[in-house]
Structure formats: structure tokens, C-alpha cells
Scaffold this motif. Structure first.
Motif, PDB file in Angstrom:
ATOM      1  N   ILE A  36      15.371  -0.848  -0.313  1.00 28.90           N
ATOM      2  CA  ILE A  36      14.533  -0.659  -1.496  1.00 28.90           C
ATOM      3  C   ILE A  36      13.565   0.506  -1.341  1.00 28.90           C
ATOM      4  N   ASP A  37      13.013   0.659  -0.146  1.00 32.75           N
ATOM      5  CA  ASP A  37      11.893   1.566   0.027  1.00 32.75           C
ATOM      6  C   ASP A  37      12.379   3.009   0.201  1.00 32.75           C
ATOM      7  N   LEU A  57       0.813  -1.213   0.000  1.00 34.16           N
ATOM      8  CA  LEU A  57       0.000   0.000   0.000  1.00 34.16           C
ATOM      9  C   LEU A  57       0.849   1.265   0.000  1.00 34.16           C
ATOM     10  N   GLY A  58       2.156   1.123   0.217  1.00 27.39           N
ATOM     11  CA  GLY A  58       3.008   2.306   0.237  1.00 27.39           C
ATOM     12  C   GLY A  58       3.128   2.923   1.612  1.00 27.39           C
ATOM     13  N   THR A  90      11.622   6.981   0.235  1.00 23.23           N
ATOM     14  CA  THR A  90      10.530   7.950   0.287  1.00 23.23           C
ATOM     15  C   THR A  90      10.904   9.231  -0.453  1.00 23.23           C
ATOM     16  N   PRO A 126       8.488   2.394   5.483  1.00 26.96           N
ATOM     17  CA  PRO A 126       9.273   1.176   5.701  1.00 26.96           C
ATOM     18  C   PRO A 126       9.249   0.726   7.163  1.00 26.96           C
ATOM     19  N   TRP A 151       6.082  -7.866  -1.771  1.00 24.18           N
ATOM     20  CA  TRP A 151       5.923  -6.845  -2.812  1.00 24.18           C
ATOM     21  C   TRP A 151       5.775  -7.493  -4.173  1.00 24.18           C
ATOM     22  N   ASN A 167       2.082   7.714  -3.827  1.00 28.48           N
ATOM     23  CA  ASN A 167       3.042   6.644  -3.540  1.00 28.48           C
ATOM     24  C   ASN A 167       4.226   6.739  -4.493  1.00 28.48           C
TER      25      ASN A 167
END
Lengths: 559, 347
Positions: B123-124, A321-322, B126, A325, A391, B202
Motif C-alpha cells: 500500500i505504502d 504520520l507518513g 513513496t 514503510p 491506518w 506526505n
């Protein structure tokens, strides 16, 4: 084997048969936990056939790429109805039905604490289910748009808002679930009260059979998880009928809020469905291994901790869903954590088998099948909890494979185990072992053929809920295998239906205790009289009938 | 139960055969789409995901083998012997053993947690990684809009990205938005999926390591034509990408030989939804058609972009993609021909 004291009631039943109408009236007006239990399970099994038919049509459509058996709208309705049916109209009633029937018997009570609330719960469930299915005829309303709901069983907003879902189909979905969830909450409260206040003399909490423990935790989870669902449904109803904007992003509402509310119900719900499966095999495995359950206190502790942790893992449905982290990492941690008590349970069941003298009658066969399938479903669950892997395969066929291993290989296999185990108690007739074994093998092979390949097609990039796919994606083989598997499963289910039909007509008489088992329900007649026990039983250990049968070496010496 | 053991070992065999799947699928030279498999990563995040997945599969596979072996052994060894109806020795539990199988899983889970957490934070992102190319992806029922703010144009359904910029490998930083319901952007060979949520922004990051055409599709159920909300991503060499960009930046070709089709297009309600830059067609509800013929697919990938398919589509899109938002415009066969011959000039 020692003869057990029997209530002297069995006679008189065959001699006089009431006219059809008064027998019907007796069933409809009943508040007896056993009759309601039978009604719950029977209704659940009928819905199981309907849900299975829906699945069959979907697999027919997906057997080859570009198939046109179903229109996209029909396919979308089918998977919505299949999911909703299997969770709310098959899993829930069957687990509540079995608990209804056997919790009072196992704790030596005469009925549940609130018999009429119990009947009320059943009828709410039934009419909720009928309301949902009435959408096929009634949902077109004045708009001529759509019939059955087509929003998926978790009905993500804003697809459910009036803008995107016109007509009344989603309203039927909301109302059907709302009504039946009130039924579940009522029965949950009933079970908790019964277990906490109506145990027979000598049965302390730590002397309760594991089924009772698991259903206690299950009922508590129902009581915690169902109200948020009901609240979310009411909010959605406000959005749709009164112009509220809870889940409507165009009006400042939040699509994420629905997901939080739904999964705050939805994940405990998964455990609400699987704890009863644990309950059935925890009763069956010891009896057929001729051995006491290994590590009872740890089993209880694992159950309680599963109950606790299951309330804190819902975000693992929302890893894609974003969210930040950090949030993802925390919920990955809590999800991994739940693998520990679940693993303990697996080990303890295998520990019970170890050193036993295992009889592979049909209930044990299904329980062993449960262990193997649930092992796979549990391990793919650990994989899915790993956020990076999730993911990739979240919302893909890998997930579909995973939760069918848990809910079909786990729950449904254990339900069949439970039916083969307790059918003699409920009806007084044995089910055929031969047909039962045929059913098991057909179902076991068909099941693996259907759901095993789904893991592969998911990792090859096939998302769930698609009504068609292109031929160049490398998914044909896996889909074809899945569809063939369904045919084998259908054969298995037909064997089951024939077995039940045949046994009811001309099954072998079961007697009070056909499996040489140890819990209280086997000390009364089959079927039990309305009052269950002639005199209130007194227990000294977790296996009161073991104590009776082995006075030289009773359990209470060791507990 | 030897047959049960047999089936279990078949299952075990299936599980062990998993690595065979990891073999790279053949790369199709003619542009035909290969399978969107996660086993053939062509981008850094997808590679990182595959690496950590192997680790998790390894551990889970080991647990599976141990547990399955234990079960099969119990099933075979501890069956009741015929004629023996005595009870088994009753063992109520064992604290050391139970402690062991509480602690060992805890340790395993802890290791899994640490390893996966590291990958999550790798990876994530923002915020965009340095030097990244930023593209906005907008999900619509049931097609994709790709907005290149830096280059100043909008296109649809085919995402084009460069392998390098100024000779250096470059991260592609996607901003994901939705125009209506929740969608999910998923091209397994390039990255994991990220949901595309209305009223929420997102991000998704990918960094291709090889040129080629990669396919994926919407992974969150979004209504009737969810199944045909496909994605094509083309990774170009730098100079090819620049040429593609230059073409996309230009206004639509105005070919006088197809004036009748052009006029027809501009006079019907096509223009309410579609945009063709350089004309009065200025709609934003449907895909931008300025360079329609530079795309290999129509209808968000439902069919190839051939003159025949295009004619059918213009005549009645519901034949090809039942339930899609574009209605049949009720054009006569001649009118369809005219409009299509105009569209065919939009290179």
C-alpha cells in the motif's frame, strides 16, 4: 491460622486526639511514607472525580448528533483536561502512592531511602496539578484568549505554538506537567534506591514480592521516560515565551520532533501506568486463589522484558504520520514483540487461578474484571499494532475504546482491587463487601457499555476529539449507548464513595491480616505504626507469612 | 460466579457479532452520504486493509475465545466450596507449560508480522504508481484545498476523481501538505488515513472501484472546528469527470443581472481571502469560490449548500461554524441578499 507476632502499639490512639491544627501540621510536614502514600492516593481519587466529571460532560454532549450543550472551545478544553488529569493527576499519584505505602512494608524497611525527597515529590505533584487547574481562572492573561488548555493531552505542535494557541493556557499546561514530572522523577529515584538497598535480611532480589519487582521496573521507566518529556516541555516553553522555533515549522522547526519526543515519553508512560496494575493483581490473585503465583521467575523475566521493549515502540503512535514503510514495519515488529511477555503474564495469572480455591471477595472480583478487560484491551492493542489496520482506526474512537480498556478496565479496576485489598491495612477498617460488589457490577456493566461501542463507532469512521457529528453517519446508536453507560458508572463510583465514607466511620475492625495473606505488610498492625516493624523481619522465601503459617511445608523448600 | 460467566459470554457474543457489521451499508441513490465505514471499501488500498484486518481479527478473536473460556472455566470450577477453608495445592510453576505459552504466542506474532508487513509494502507508495492522476491536498484550519496541477485549477472541500481514465482503472495519487497545523486525511471507504503535516510532504494513494459519494473527515485534532473539517469525495464515471473538469477550468460566470452583489463582493474584504477566477478577487487563505455552486456543501461540509444556509453563512459564519476563521462581515440584510444572489450564479 497461626497467630502472628504483633508490635504492641495499637493502643493510645483513641485516647488522645490532637487538636485539628496540629493534626493538619502533622500531615503537611510529614515525611512518613505511609502518610504520603495516603495523601497521594486521596489526591488522585479527588482528581479522578474531577476527570470523571469532565468525561461525563463530554458524553452528555456526544449523546446525540448536533448537540449544543457545550461550545466547541469548551469541549476541546474538557478532553484536554480529562486526558491530562487522568494520566498525570490520577494514574501517576495513585501508583506512586501505593508504591510509597507498600514497597517499604513489603521489603521490611522503615521508610523510603529519602523521606524528605519523597515529601518534596508529593508537593511538586500537587502544586503541578493545581497550577494546571488554575488555568481555568488565570490563563486568560492580558489577551482575553481562552482559559484552560485546549490542545489535547499530547499537545501536538504546531497547534501549541503561539500562532495557534494564544493566551496562556498552553503555558499552564506545560508548567503544570513540568512541575509534577519532576516530582515523579524524584519519587522514581527514591523507589529504585529503596528497593535496591533497603530490603530486609534474607530478601534477595528473587525473593521480592512481585509488587516490588514491578515497581522497581516501573521506577526505572519513570527515570528514563520522564526527562525527555520535561526536556520537550522546556523546549516548547522556549518556543512560546522566548521565540525559539523547535517545533515551529514556519521558522524551520519540526512538528515531527515533538511527536518523537512526546511519544518517547508517552509510550513507556503507558507501561508506567499499567505495570502497577500488574503489580496489584499479582499480589491479590494468589491470595484469593489460595495458591502461590504460577511461574514467579518467568513473571519477573516478563516484567523486565516489558520494561525494555516498551522503550522501543513509541513510533506506533505515529503510523499515520507518513514515515517510511520500513520504519513502520520495524516498529510494528517491536510492538508485536511486547505482546509476548504481556501474554505470558496473562497465562500465568490464569495458571494461578487454575486448581486454586478461589474466594470472590471484592478485591478478587475487581482483579478478575481486570483480567477480562485487559485481555480485550491487549488484543485490540495487537490489532492497532497492525499498521494497515491502524491506518484506518488510528485517532478514531477505536483507539479511545482500546486505551480505556487498558487504562480504565485495566488500571482503574486494579486500583479498586488494590483499595479493597489494602484499605483494611491502611485504616484498620474493612470496606463493606456488599457495597463493594454492587460497585463492581455497576462499574463493570457501565464500563463495557461505554467503551465497547466505541470500537464500533471508530471502525465506522468516527474520529476522536470531535465535539459534534452529523446524524447521517451511522454513529448515533453507539454514541447513545456510550453515554448511557456513563450513568451506570457514575452510580458505581457513588457506591464506592459511600462505602469509603461509611467504613471510615463505622467499618468492621480489620485486624492485622484479614485476608490471610502472605507478604510482610500483613505481619504488622493495621494501620502500621510509624516505625512499621518492631524488629527488622527476616525472610526465607517469597511468602514469609506462608512459612510462618505452614511451618510443616514452607516455601523455601521449593524456591 | 455464574453472573460473571454470563456477562463474559455476552461480551463473547458481542465480539462474534462483529461480522454482522461488515454487511454493506445501503448505497444512497439521492446523494445523501452513507456511513464512512471501513467495512464497505470502494478502493483498492481500503480493500487490502480490510482483508488483512479480517486476518488479524480472526487470530485475535481465537485468542480471546480461548482465554475467555479458560478464565470462565477457572472461575466456575475452582471457586472455594462453602465450609472448605483448607489451602489449595501449591504449584510453583512448570517449565514445559511456561515454555509452551512463550513459544506459541511468538509464532503467532511472527505470522501476524509477516502478513501485515506484506500489506504495508503493497500500500505504502513513496512515488506515484504509473499512470496515476496526481492531486495536491492542502489542509487548512478548518477546510480542504484540492489542487489539480495537471488540469490547472484549484477547488475546495469536495474532491472529484474519475473511476477510469481512457477506460482503464486509475490510481489517484494525493500529495498532502498543510498550511498551518497537523491535519489528517481520512476517507475510510477509500484508504487509511495519512497525516497532513506542515513543512512535510506526505502521500496517499487510492484507486476507486465504484462510483459514488464517500465521506470522511480530518482525523487529527487541529483546533476549535476540528469536528467540522469534513471531506467529501465524489467518484465519477470518466465522462462525468471530464465534464466536471471542463467546468472547473473555466473562469467564473459573469452574470450582469447580479452586478450589484458582484461589486459588493469585490469591494469588501472578501477578496483578501477568497479567489474568484476572472475577477480581482485573488485571495488564497480561504476556499476558492469560482465554482462555489458546483459544490454540494459549504463550510467544509458543515451544512448543505442551499441558498438559506449560504445567506446565514454570509451574514455570520460563526452561527453555523463557531470559531471558524471567517468573521461576520457586518453586511446589512439587503447586502447579504445581493452577495448571495451573486454567489448563486457561480455554477
Amino acid at each position: 491460622m497461626t497467630t502472628l507476632p504483633q508490635p504492641g502499639h495499637a493502643d493510645g490512639q483513641g485516647a488522645f486526639r490532637a487538636p485539628f491544627l496540629s493534626r493538619m501540621h502533622e500531615w503537611i510536614a510529614t515525611a512518613d511514607h505511609k502518610k504520603l502514600g495516603v495523601m497521594y492516593v486521596t489526591t488522585g481519587l479527588i482528581f479522578f472525580l474531577i476527570g470523571g466529571l469532565e468525561a461525563t460532560m463530554m458524553r452528555w454532549q456526544l449523546a446525540v448528533p448536533g448537540n449544543t450543550i457545550l461550545s466547541p472551545e469548551d469541549f476541546n478544553r474538557l478532553f484536554t483536561m480529562h486526558g491530562t488529569t487522568m494520566v498525570f493527576l490520577v494514574g501517576m499519584p495513585i501508583l506512586l502512592g501505593v508504591a510509597n505505602y507498600f514497597v517499604p512494608l513489603q521489603i521490611g524497611a522503615r521508610d523510603l531511602a529519602f523521606p524528605r525527597l519523597n515529601a518534596f515529590g508529593f508537593w511538586l505533584f500537587l502544586f503541578g496539578g493545581l497550577l494546571l487547574y488554575f488555568s481555568y481562572f488565570g490563563a486568560q492573561g492580558l489577551y482575553g484568549m481562552g482559559s484552560a488548555p485546549d490542545v489535547g493531552w499530547f499537545a501536538y505542535a504546531p497547534l501549541t505554538e503561539r500562532t495557534y494557541s494564544r493566551g496562556h493556557s498552553t503555558d499552564y499546561w506545560i508548567l503544570g506537567l513540568l512541575v509534577s514530572s519532576f516530582g515523579s522523577i524524584a519519587t522514581g529515584i527514591n523507589l529504585i534506591t529503596t528497593i535496591l538497598t533497603m530490603r530486609c535480611r534474607g530478601m534477595t532480589l528473587m525473593k521480592m514480592p512481585l509488587l516490588v519487582w514491578l515497581m522497581l521496573i516501573d521506577a526505572i521507566l519513570i527515570m528514563i521516560a520522564m526527562p525527555p518529556l520535561a526536556a520537550a516541555q522546556v523546549m516548547l516553553l522556549f518556543d512560546r515565551l522566548m521565540g525559539a522555533h523547535f517545533f515551529d515549522p514556519q521558522g524551520g522547526g519540526s512538528a515531527v520532533l515533538w511527536q518523537n519526543l512526546f511519544w518517547f515519553f508517552g509510550h513507556p508512560e503507558v507501561y508506567i501506568l499499567i505495570l502497577p496494575a500488574f503489580a496489584y493483581v499479582s499480589e491479590i490473585i494468589p491470595v484469593f486463589c489460595r495458591k502461590v503465583i504460577f511461574g514467579y521467575p518467568l513473571m519477573v523475566a516478563a516484567t523486565v522484558s516489558i520494561g525494555f521493549i516498551s522503550l522501543g515502540v513509541w513510533v506506533h503512535h505515529m503510523f499515520a504520520l507518513g514515515l517510511s514503510p520500513m520504519v513502520n514495519t520495524i516498529f510494528m515488529g517491536s510492538t508485536f514483540l511486547i505482546a509476548i511477555p504481556t501474554g505470558i503474564k496473562m497465562f500465568n495469572w490464569v495458571g494461578t487461578m487454575f486448581g486454586g480455591k478461589i474466594r470472590f471477595d471484592t478485591p478478587m472480583l475487581f482483579s478478575t474484571g481486570f483480567l477480562a478487560m485487559f485481555l480485550i484491551g491487549g488484543l485490540t492493542g495487537v490489532m492497532l499494532a497492525t499498521v494497515p489496520f491502524d491506518w484506518q482506526v488510528s485517532d478514531s474512537y477505536f483507539v479511545v475504546g482500546h486505551f480505556h480498556y487498558v487504562l480504565f478496565g485495566g488500571l482503574v479496576f486494579s486500583i479498586f482491587a488494590a483499595i479493597y485489598y489494602w484499605f483494611p491495612k491502611v485504616t484498620g477498617k474493612m470496606l463493606s463487601e456488599k457495597l463493594g460488589k454492587c460497585q463492581f457490577w455497576l462499574l463493570f456493566i457501565g464500563f463495557n457499555l461505554t467503551f465497547g461501542p466505541m470500537h464500533v463507532s471508530g471502525m465506522l469512521g468516527m474520529p476522536r476529539r470531535i465535539y459534534t457529528y452529523h446524524a447521517d453517519r451511522g454513529w448515533e446508536l453507539w454514541n447513545m449507548l456510550s453515554s448511557i453507560g456513563v450513568l451506570i458508572q457514575i452510580a458505581g463510583v457513588l457506591f464506592f464513595a459511600w462505602n469509603v465514607f461509611r467504613s471510615l466511620r463505622s467499618g468492621k475492625d480489620a485486624g492485622a491480616d484479614p485476608w490471610d495473606a502472605w507478604t510482610l505488610e500483613w505481619s504488622t498492625t493495621s494501620p502500621p505504626p510509624e516505625y512499621n516493624f518492631e524488629e527488622e523481619p527476616v525472610v526465607h522465601s517469597r511468602r514469609p507469612l506462608w512459612d510462618l503459617k505452614h511451618p510443616e511445608d514452607p516455601d523455601w523448600k521449593y524456591e | 460466579m455464574p453472573s460473571l460467566a454470563m456477562v463474559s459470554s455476552c461480551l463473547l457474543g458481542m465480539a462474534l457479532a462483529l461480522p454482522a457489521l461488515a454487511a454493506d451499508p445501503p448505497i444512497c441513490a439521492d446523494g445523501a452520504a452513507p456511513s464512512p465505514t471501513m467495512f464497505a471499501p470502494r478502493s483498492i488500498p481500503a480493500q487490502k486493509i480490510l482483508d488483512v484486518s479480517w486476518f488479524v481479527w480472526g487470530i485475535c478473536g481465537l485468542i480471546f475465545i480461548v482465554m475467555a473460556a479458560l478464565m470462565i472455566w477457572c472461575i466456575v470450577k475452582y471457586r472455594q466450596k462453602p465450609g472448605d477453608d483448607t489451602e489449595a495445592p501449591q504449584v510453583y510453576g512448570s517449565n514445559p507449560i511456561e515454555l509452551a505459552w512463550t513459544i506459541i504466542p511468538t509464532v503467532i506474532v511472527f505470522v501476524l508480522f509477516l502478513v501485515s508487513a506484506r500489506t504495508i509494502f503493497e500500500i505504502d507508495h513513496t512515488s506515484p504508481p504509473p499512470d496515476s492522476l496526481e492531486i495536491t491536498v492542502v489542509g487548512h484550519q478548518w477546510w480542504w484545498e484540492f489542487d489539480y496541477p495537471e488540469q490547472g485549477f484549484v477547488t475546495a472541500n469536495e474532491l472529484h476523481v474519475p473511476l477510469t481514465r481512457d477506460g482503464k482503472s486509475v490510481p489517484i495519487y494525493l500529495t498532502l501538505e498543510s498550511n498551518d497545523v497537523i491535519h489528517s486525511f481520512w476517507v475510510p471507504q477509500l484508504a487509511g488515513k495519512t497525516d497532513v503535516v506542515p513543512n512535510r510532504i506526505n502521500h496517499l494513494w487510492l484507486q476507486p472501484t465504484m462510483t459514488g459519494t464517500y465521506v470522511g473527515q480530518c482525523a487529527e485534532y487541529c483546533g476549535t472546528q476540528h469536528a467540522n473539517m469534513l471531506i467529501t469525495v465524489v467518484v465519477h464515471e470518466e465522462e462525468d469527470f471530464n465534464a466536471w473538469v471542463a467546468n472547473q477550468q473555466a473562469d467564473a460566470v459573469n452574470d450582469p443581472s447580479v452586478a450589484s452583489g458582484r461589486n459588493l463582493f469585490l469591494q469588501t474584504s472578501c477578496i483578501n481571502c477568497h479567489r474568484i477566477r476572472g475577477t480581482v478577487a485573488n485571495g488564497t487563505f480561504a476556499p476558492d469560490l469560482t465554482h462555489l455552486m458546483s459544490r454540494s456543501v459549504i463550510g467544509s461540509g458543515v451544512v448543505a449548500n442551499t441558498p438559506e444556509n449560504l445567506s446565514t453563512w454570509v451574514y455570520d459564519p460563526q452561527i453555523i461554524k463557531p470559531g471558524c476563521r471567517m468573521p461576520s462581515m457586518k453586511l446589512s440584510p439587503e447586502e447579504v441578499k445581493d452577495v448571495v444572489s451573486y454567489l448563486l450564479t457561480l455554477k
